[in-house]
Design a protein around this motif. Structure first.
Motif, PDB file in Angstrom:
ATOM      1  N   GLY A  95       0.818  -1.208   0.000  1.00 44.45           N
ATOM      2  CA  GLY A  95       0.000   0.000   0.000  1.00 44.45           C
ATOM      3  C   GLY A  95       0.851   1.257   0.000  1.00 44.45           C
ATOM      4  N   TYR A  96       1.868   1.260   0.840  1.00 45.45           N
ATOM      5  CA  TYR A  96       2.723   2.448   0.900  1.00 45.45           C
ATOM      6  C   TYR A  96       3.505   2.627  -0.385  1.00 45.45           C
ATOM      7  CZ  TYR A  96       1.952   3.925   5.699  1.00 45.45           C
ATOM      8  OH  TYR A  96       1.411   4.434   6.846  1.00 45.45           O
ATOM      9  N   LEU A  97       3.961   1.526  -0.921  1.00 46.41           N
ATOM     10  CA  LEU A  97       4.691   1.625  -2.185  1.00 46.41           C
ATOM     11  C   LEU A  97       3.786   2.212  -3.252  1.00 46.41           C
ATOM     12  CD1 LEU A  97       7.281   1.008  -3.670  1.00 46.41           C
ATOM     13  CD2 LEU A  97       6.398  -1.246  -4.195  1.00 46.41           C
ATOM     14  N   GLY A  98       2.545   1.704  -3.277  1.00 46.74           N
ATOM     15  CA  GLY A  98       1.589   2.238  -4.234  1.00 46.74           C
ATOM     16  C   GLY A  98       1.348   3.721  -4.034  1.00 46.74           C
ATOM     17  N   ALA A  99       1.247   4.108  -2.755  1.00 47.73           N
ATOM     18  CA  ALA A  99       1.025   5.533  -2.484  1.00 47.73           C
ATOM     19  C   ALA A  99       2.177   6.355  -3.035  1.00 47.73           C
ATOM     20  CB  ALA A  99       0.857   5.754  -0.988  1.00 47.73           C
ATOM     21  N   MET A 100       3.375   5.841  -2.845  1.00 51.20           N
ATOM     22  CA  MET A 100       4.534   6.588  -3.352  1.00 51.20           C
ATOM     23  C   MET A 100       4.513   6.719  -4.846  1.00 51.20           C
ATOM     24  SD  MET A 100       8.051   5.817  -1.476  1.00 51.20           S
ATOM     25  CE  MET A 100       7.850   4.125  -1.025  1.00 51.20           C
ATOM     26  N   LEU A 101       4.074   5.655  -5.518  1.00 48.61           N
ATOM     27  CA  LEU A 101       4.155   5.690  -6.969  1.00 48.61           C
ATOM     28  C   LEU A 101       2.942   6.331  -7.613  1.00 48.61           C
ATOM     29  CD1 LEU A 101       5.615   2.166  -7.677  1.00 48.61           C
ATOM     30  CD2 LEU A 101       6.788   4.331  -7.691  1.00 48.61           C
ATOM     31  N   LEU A 102       1.778   6.127  -7.013  1.00 43.01           N
ATOM     32  CA  LEU A 102       0.575   6.567  -7.708  1.00 43.01           C
ATOM     33  C   LEU A 102       0.033   7.899  -7.229  1.00 43.01           C
ATOM     34  CD1 LEU A 102      -1.445   3.250  -7.832  1.00 43.01           C
ATOM     35  CD2 LEU A 102      -0.112   4.274  -9.631  1.00 43.01           C
ATOM     36  N   LEU A 103       0.215   8.190  -5.961  1.00 44.32           N
ATOM     37  CA  LEU A 103      -0.397   9.402  -5.440  1.00 44.32           C
ATOM     38  C   LEU A 103       0.626  10.510  -5.416  1.00 44.32           C
ATOM     39  CD1 LEU A 103      -2.316   8.147  -2.327  1.00 44.32           C
ATOM     40  CD2 LEU A 103      -3.280   8.921  -4.442  1.00 44.32           C
ATOM     41  N   ASP A 104       0.140  11.727  -5.597  1.00 39.06           N
ATOM     42  CA  ASP A 104       1.039  12.833  -5.298  1.00 39.06           C
ATOM     43  C   ASP A 104       0.178  14.037  -5.014  1.00 39.06           C
ATOM     44  OD1 ASP A 104       0.688  13.180  -8.344  1.00 39.06           O
ATOM     45  OD2 ASP A 104       1.449  15.064  -7.569  1.00 39.06           O
ATOM     46  N   GLU A 105       0.804  15.142  -4.708  1.00 35.60           N
ATOM     47  CA  GLU A 105       0.028  16.242  -4.177  1.00 35.60           C
ATOM     48  C   GLU A 105      -1.058  16.757  -5.088  1.00 35.60           C
ATOM     49  OE1 GLU A 105       3.466  18.248  -2.253  1.00 35.60           O
ATOM     50  OE2 GLU A 105       3.139  19.459  -4.058  1.00 35.60           O
ATOM     51  N   ARG A 106      -0.915  16.439  -6.369  1.00 37.30           N
ATOM     52  CA  ARG A 106      -1.935  16.998  -7.235  1.00 37.30           C
ATOM     53  C   ARG A 106      -3.275  16.299  -7.120  1.00 37.30           C
ATOM     54  NH1 ARG A 106       2.396  18.479 -11.758  1.00 37.30           N
ATOM     55  NH2 ARG A 106       3.887  17.870 -10.209  1.00 37.30           N
ATOM     56  N   HIS A 107      -3.259  15.074  -6.626  1.00 33.97           N
ATOM     57  CA  HIS A 107      -4.543  14.389  -6.461  1.00 33.97           C
ATOM     58  C   HIS A 107      -5.084  14.694  -5.083  1.00 33.97           C
ATOM     59  CE1 HIS A 107      -2.231  11.561  -9.173  1.00 33.97           C
ATOM     60  NE2 HIS A 107      -3.125  12.150  -9.923  1.00 33.97           N
ATOM     61  N   ASP A 108      -6.390  14.823  -4.976  1.00 35.49           N
ATOM     62  CA  ASP A 108      -6.956  15.123  -3.660  1.00 35.49           C
ATOM     63  C   ASP A 108      -6.871  13.946  -2.728  1.00 35.49           C
ATOM     64  OD1 ASP A 108      -9.436  16.941  -5.398  1.00 35.49           O
ATOM     65  OD2 ASP A 108      -7.620  17.661  -4.396  1.00 35.49           O
ATOM     66  N   ALA A 109      -6.744  12.758  -3.286  1.00 28.90           N
ATOM     67  CA  ALA A 109      -6.804  11.571  -2.436  1.00 28.90           C
ATOM     68  C   ALA A 109      -5.645  11.511  -1.449  1.00 28.90           C
ATOM     69  CB  ALA A 109      -6.804  10.314  -3.307  1.00 28.90           C
ATOM     70  N   HIS A 110      -4.583  12.238  -1.723  1.00 33.18           N
ATOM     71  CA  HIS A 110      -3.405  12.016  -0.898  1.00 33.18           C
ATOM     72  C   HIS A 110      -3.606  12.447   0.544  1.00 33.18           C
ATOM     73  CE1 HIS A 110      -2.669  16.311  -1.526  1.00 33.18           C
ATOM     74  NE2 HIS A 110      -1.851  16.242  -0.504  1.00 33.18           N
ATOM     75  N   LEU A 111      -4.499  13.392   0.742  1.00 34.98           N
ATOM     76  CA  LEU A 111      -4.682  13.837   2.122  1.00 34.98           C
ATOM     77  C   LEU A 111      -5.282  12.753   2.993  1.00 34.98           C
ATOM     78  CD1 LEU A 111      -6.015  17.402   1.482  1.00 34.98           C
ATOM     79  CD2 LEU A 111      -3.910  16.804   2.650  1.00 34.98           C
ATOM     80  N   LEU A 112      -5.964  11.815   2.344  1.00 37.45           N
ATOM     81  CA  LEU A 112      -6.643  10.790   3.122  1.00 37.45           C
ATOM     82  C   LEU A 112      -5.682   9.879   3.841  1.00 37.45           C
ATOM     83  CD1 LEU A 112      -9.345   9.914   0.495  1.00 37.45           C
ATOM     84  CD2 LEU A 112      -9.641  11.208   2.586  1.00 37.45           C
ATOM     85  N   ILE A 113      -4.476   9.799   3.376  1.00 32.06           N
ATOM     86  CA  ILE A 113      -3.592   8.878   4.080  1.00 32.06           C
ATOM     87  C   ILE A 113      -2.916   9.533   5.275  1.00 32.06           C
ATOM     88  CG2 ILE A 113      -3.169   7.540   2.010  1.00 32.06           C
ATOM     89  CD1 ILE A 113      -0.462   8.655   1.833  1.00 32.06           C
TER      90      ILE A 113
END
Lengths: 795, 140
Positions: A95-113
């Protein structure tokens, strides 16, 4: 949905990651690969929706692989969140690896983690904390960092080194994102330096480096720790082999390099700290084993540090010698870094670098592109008045054989150096001529203007120049800048060409017919640019007064071109025709030799000494509206002679075809001046201020003229002032020489310098300035980027 | 600061990619192809540092695999060169067979060594310790 369907779907076995990789690699074509991946993605999507939660991490792992190959994977983002929240470690890991690769500040979803990270950080299980820190430091946005700063700070003081080293680097990231957090992370640093664990030390040094770079107050604060850093480094250098950390006999080179870099920042411009480091640097420089790469890396960093701080003179000489040794090394990498470092040093320690000139010049012969480019830059920087002839020979030889992408730089470098250091005018003309014949197409536009200016000035060399140019043109009419200059010269000094006497080169007879034939050939050739043809026809016209024969041939040509398709040529030809017919009595006066143009001033209009006859012509000339202003005369003269005019037409030549025409038609109304761009104060220190003012001349869309004005309101002069500028690669910039290098105190005469920046692509302008000068007995060096550049400067 | 870390094979296919500064996904493939092209076109006698746009590329070749690291101006190129070798040695110690089938483990190792573009740990034993614990946990 019937349960039967669900089961049916689940029965299809999902591939393991390994199998998926094998299948993708087995695909022979791009289309096949895409097919495999699309099928797999559909499966993954289905499994995310209603698949077994225990298998989710496998699915995500496959998705990440697919993502790496470049396929879209955004539907996996929510899965990352779910996996991070799960209690199992394998889930969290993926999950964390995915977050590093897929999420970044431009997506709103990142705040959820953020919440999950907070929980994991305070949990106390080290691997989990490690994972959370890793992800936070890679993709944490500014808000996340602010929320989690206290957690990270707590972790800095925990006993376990595994977590602490990661926490320190996470702090580095947080400071980068939100500089105000520096105050949170500043206090623990000093304590962390006492640790013995190398991972923590490495991280702490990076953290301190980051703090100091952002904040001058922090810089002053950390000067206190210089002795401690010195101690750590000394221990590293003097202890022998330590199994933990040595690489090829050098103990922990990475830590050494990092400490040296920090020392460099702390010691810059600070006498006391520099002194504390002197011995240590000498020790490192002499003791490090240079037979392997690791040692060389440390040595390189040491040299860079020595050069940047206030080191003793002996130490600096040692540093330059080390670089000289590097240059002789067989390993290309080492030679490359040596050349790069020498380039940095050449401004400040010119003489020391001069000693290695011959080795640098040898490096020009390298086949490796990176090396030869560096060698070229360095060689150009090393040219000075004493070695200019030898260097120019080498550089010209290089120009003939160098790869095409370096040609433009080489040519302009040679021309610039020639301009600054030419020992004699004739040598200068020869050099430019040589460059034009070898690399004519790569030369900058104003080279033509400069050369014509130069020739115009050197009266005694008119005969010589015109002969050389004539022979060069006779051989080859395809090089445009050469053709333009040659045409201009032949037009101006045609009489000298035909005279036949010249001491400097072998005399050869040139017949009038030959000259005319050559100019006609130039005029008709497909290879000639419109500007070149303009030059040629003007030259022909001028020859009508210089040559002794009758002008039938010339008249013929001129009348033919009266119906030419190219408007510029047609205009000229028609007007010359008129000159032959109605105004023949004034022809000689108009076509007289060009007066010398004063190069420096932009207000040339007043300084031009127009012929009286020319002024009268305007009054009498019927087709031209009578506006007895010097500006209009200028325009008419422009039409006849392509002068390297510096008046209102900047840059002078290449894009001129439409211009003169426009001016002639536009005579009554002057184009409105462009709205002035506000000037900018970019630098201020102890009374020395640097302001930039901008002008965008209307006629040339991509050109920006920047004038840097430096004033000094303090009580002491600022001496040895050098200002250098850098712009992004798509721009071309030319710095002209400053008006002086001393800024007198108490508001004395300011030093001005003009930069010409050409921006053909209208890209965003970024400007970085480097100032070095001595003030109050201290050398000052400042490097900064100019922000707040007004938008009008580049739009 | 290290901007990205790539492992590519000789045919130009990316085996591993890690970006420490955000790059759009479609730009990534373009970037990778260009980077690979410039590295593959160099012979073995040329130096390992290339300038590419704003970055410096430092690459090393190991049999059929290229490891390319993109850094900004402030890094010491030779230290990064050394780091690449360090990384490969760690991989060597851990993986007895072909690496590519255990991509997630390689990611773990890389994360242990590089954090947000900065080197955090270079000692082989310490890097591999958490991985070995993980293996033991999954076996049991």
């Amino acid at each position: 949905m019937r349960s039967g369907d669900v089961l049916a779907r689940m029965v299809v076995p999902s591939l393991k990651l390994q199998d998926l990789i094998e299948e993708i690699r087995g695909a022979k074509t791009q289309a096949q690969e895409r097919e495999v991946i699309q099928k797999e993605c559909a499966q993954i999507r289905a499994s995310f929706r209603d698949g077994d939660p225990l298998q989710r991490h496998r699915q995500l792992a496959k998705l990440l692989y697919v993502h790496m190959l470049g396929y879209p994977a955004h539907f996996g983002q929510m899965e990352c969140l779910k996996l991070i929240a799960s209690p199992r470690f394998t889930d969290k890991r993926v999950g964390y690896l995915g977050a590093m690769l897929l999420l970044d500040e431009r997506h709103d979803a990142h705040l959820l983690i953020t919440n999950s990270i907070k929980n994991d950080l305070s949990q106390g299980i080290q691997p989990v904390q490690g994972l959370a820190l890793c992800t936070l430091s890679t993709m944490g946005s500014a808000e996340m960092c602010r929320d989690l700063a206290t957690e990270v700070e707590k972790l800095l003081l925990q006993p376990s080194p595994y977590v602490r080293k990661k926490a320190v680097l996470t702090a580095v990231h947080m400071i980068r994102k939100d500089p105000e957090l520096s105050s949170v992370f500043l206090p623990p640093c000093a304590k962390l330096l006492h640790e013995r664990h190398h991972g923590i030390l490495l991280g702490t040094t990076t953290l301190i480096t980051e703090l100091c770079e952002r904040n001058p107050a922090a810089l002053r604060h950390f000067r206190k720790v210089v002795p401690q850093l010195v101690q750590i480094l000394r221990t590293l250098v003097t202890t022998g082999y330590s199994t933990e950390h040595s690489i090829c006999g050098v103990s922990d080179p990475f830590l050494q390099v990092q400490i040296l870099r920090l020392l460099r920042i702390l010691g810059r411009n600070h006498e006391e700290s520099s002194e504390a480091m002197n011995d240590l640097l000498a020790q490192v420089a002499t003791n490090t084993d240079t037979s392997r790469n690791a040692g060389n890396a440390v040595l390189l960093e040491t040299v860079l540090t020595i050069m940047d701080i206030h080191s003793a003179a002996g130490l600096r000489v040692l540093a330059v010698n080390i670089l000289g040794r590097f240059l002789l090394n067989n390993d290309k990498n080492i030679r490359y870094v040596a050349l790069t470092s020498l380039l940095r040093l050449v401004q400040s320690d010119h003489n020391a670098v001069q000693r290695h000139r011959s080795t640098v010049v040898e490096c020009l012969q390298e086949t490796d592109a990176s090396l030869s480019r560096r060698a070229l830059e360095l060689s150009l920087a090393l040219v000075n008045s004493s070695n200019v002839r030898a260097m120019m020979q080498e550089l010209q030889a290089f120009l003939e054989s160098c790869p095409p992408d370096l040609r433009a730089d080489c040519a302009s470098g040679i021309l610039l150096a020639a301009e600054r250091f030419a020992p004699s005018k004739r040598w200068h003309i020869d050099t430019i001529l040589h460059v034009l014949t070898t690399a004519g197409t790569h030369v900058r536009d104003d080279a033509v203007a400069n050369l014509t200016q130069l020739i115009g000035e050197a009266q005694e060399l008119h005969a010589y120049s015109v002969r050389r140019l004539y022979s060069a043109l006779a051989e080859d009419i395809s090089q445009q800048p050469l053709a333009q200059v040659a045409a201009w010269c032949i037009g101006e000094y045609g009489d000298l060409l035909l005279e036949g006497n010249c001491e400097e080169i072998e005399p050869f007879r040139v017949e009038e017919e030959e000259v005319l034939a050559l100019l006609e050939k130039l005029l008709q050739s497909h290879l000639s640019l419109p500007a070149t043809r303009g030059y040629a026809i003007t030259a022909l016209m001028k020859l009508s007064t210089r040559l002794r024969g009758d002008n039938n041939r010339i008249r013929q040509v001129v009348s033919i071109y009266g119906s030419c398709v190219d408007i510029e040529l047609q205009q000229r030809a028609v007007e010359y025709n008129v000159l032959f017919q109605k105004y023949d009595h004034m022809r000689a006066a108009i076509l007289e030799k060009m007066p010398l143009v004063d190069r420096s001033d932009s207000q040339v209009v007043e300084e031009r000494k127009e012929n009286k006859a020319g002024a009268q012509l305007l009054e009498a000339a019927a087709p031209v509206p009578t506006e007895p202003q010097a500006a209009k005369l200028l325009d008419l003269l422009d039409l006849l002679d392509d002068t390297p005019g510096h008046a209102q037409h900047l840059p002078p030549l290449a894009p001129s075809p439409g211009e003169a025409l426009v001016h002639l038609l536009d005579l009554p109304c002057v184009p409105p001046p462009p709205a002035p761009i506000p000037s900018l104060r970019v630098f201020e220190r102890d009374g020395v201020q640097l302001d930039l003012s901008f002008v965008r001349p209307l006629e040339t869309p991509g050109l920006l003229l920047v004038t840097a004005t430096t004033t000094n309101s303090s009580k002491e002069d600022a001496t040895h002032f050098i200002c250098q500028a850098a712009v992004p690669k798509s721009f071309q910039m030319q710095l002209q020489a400053p008006s002086g290098d001393t800024i007198p105190a108490q508001g004395g005469l300011p030093v001005t310098q003009l930069f010409r920046i050409l921006n053909p692509n209208k890209a965003t302008l970024r400007l970085k300035l480097r100032l070095t000068y001595n003030h109050f007995g201290q050398p000052v060096q400042e490097i900064f980027e100019v922000d707040n550049l007004p938008v009008e400067t580049w739009q | 600061m290290i901007k990205f870390f790539l492992m590519v094979n000789k045919q130009g296919q990316t085996r591993l990619s890690k970006y420490y500064e955000h790059v759009e996904i479609n730009k990534r493939t373009v970037l990778e192809t260009e980077v690979i092209k410039s590295c593959l076109s160099r012979s073995s006698e040329q130096c390992s540092f290339i300038e590419y746009k704003d970055f410096k590329l430092i690459y090393r070749q190991y049999a059929a695999l290229f490891i390319v690291v993109g850094v900004n101006d402030t890094e010491n190129e030779m230290a990064v060169y050394e780091f690449i070798h360090n990384f490969v040695e760690v991989l060597d110690e851990y993986f007895s067979r072909v690496i590519m089938f255990n991509l997630d483990k390689v990611h773990i190792i890389l994360d242990e060594m590089l954090l947000n573009g900065c080197i955090v740990e270079t000692n082989r034993a310490r890097i591999l310790a958490p991985l070995l614990i993980l293996d033991k946990m999954s076996e049991s």
